[in-house]
Motif scaffolding. Structure first.
Motif, PDB file in Angstrom:
ATOM      1  N   PHE A 115      -2.659  -0.284  -6.976  1.00  0.00           N
ATOM      2  CA  PHE A 115      -1.729   0.556  -6.214  1.00  0.00           C
ATOM      3  C   PHE A 115      -2.443   1.692  -5.484  1.00  0.00           C
ATOM      4  O   PHE A 115      -1.804   2.521  -4.853  1.00  0.00           O
ATOM      5  N   THR A 149       1.013  10.027 -10.154  1.00  0.00           N
ATOM      6  CA  THR A 149       1.467   9.315  -8.962  1.00  0.00           C
ATOM      7  C   THR A 149       2.671   8.493  -9.380  1.00  0.00           C
ATOM      8  O   THR A 149       2.602   7.742 -10.343  1.00  0.00           O
ATOM      9  N   VAL A 164       5.305   5.653  -8.115  1.00  0.00           N
ATOM     10  CA  VAL A 164       5.504   4.593  -7.133  1.00  0.00           C
ATOM     11  C   VAL A 164       6.916   4.053  -7.342  1.00  0.00           C
ATOM     12  O   VAL A 164       7.262   3.615  -8.446  1.00  0.00           O
ATOM     13  N   GLU A 217       7.299  -1.680  -2.638  1.00  0.00           N
ATOM     14  CA  GLU A 217       7.169  -0.224  -2.662  1.00  0.00           C
ATOM     15  C   GLU A 217       7.957   0.385  -1.504  1.00  0.00           C
ATOM     16  O   GLU A 217       7.756   0.046  -0.346  1.00  0.00           O
ATOM     17  N   ARG A 269       6.529   6.857  -2.484  1.00  0.00           N
ATOM     18  CA  ARG A 269       5.433   7.241  -3.366  1.00  0.00           C
ATOM     19  C   ARG A 269       5.340   8.763  -3.358  1.00  0.00           C
ATOM     20  O   ARG A 269       5.428   9.385  -2.308  1.00  0.00           O
TER      21      ARG A 269
END
Length: 110
Positions: A70, A77, A79, A86, A89
């Motif tokens: 990723f 982080t 996601v 996706e 983010r």
């Protein structure tokens, strides 16, 4: 479903994540990361508004394939996925509102 306060063990494989249906948030970080610990109350509060979203905490670090797949470079982080795709983010989110907005992109209010 909903918020998870513990890391998934073992780490899921990318093919497993890509095949999961519905809204999912992957949270990459570590238990010792100060930024990760500071973000936890924000993530928890945001998830209170989206109980149907699955939250998967993934311990990240050197040699961890899922984070590399990723492109994770900083922690935490988050996601945001829907049906393996996706849609948003966040890296080191600064407030609950940005997390709620990203959650709405995968779990729109009815």
């Amino acid at each position: 479903m909903g918020f998870s306060d513990s890391f998934t063990d073992p780490e899921p494989q990318r093919t497993q994540i890509d095949a999961l249906p519905g809204p999912i948030v992957l949270e990459f970080g570590t238990g010792w990361c100060a930024f990760c610990r500071a973000a936890q109350p924000l993530v928890l509060a945001a998830f209170a508004r989206h109980p149907g979203v699955r939250h998967i905490k993934v311990e990240d670090g050197s040699g961890r394939r899922l984070g590399r797949s990723f492109g994770v470079k900083l922690w935490p982080t988050l996601v945001f996925l829907r049906d393996g795709r996706e849609l948003a983010r966040l890296v080191r989110p600064s407030g609950e509102a940005v997390i709620v907005q990203a959650l709405a992109s995968i779990d729109p209010p009815v």
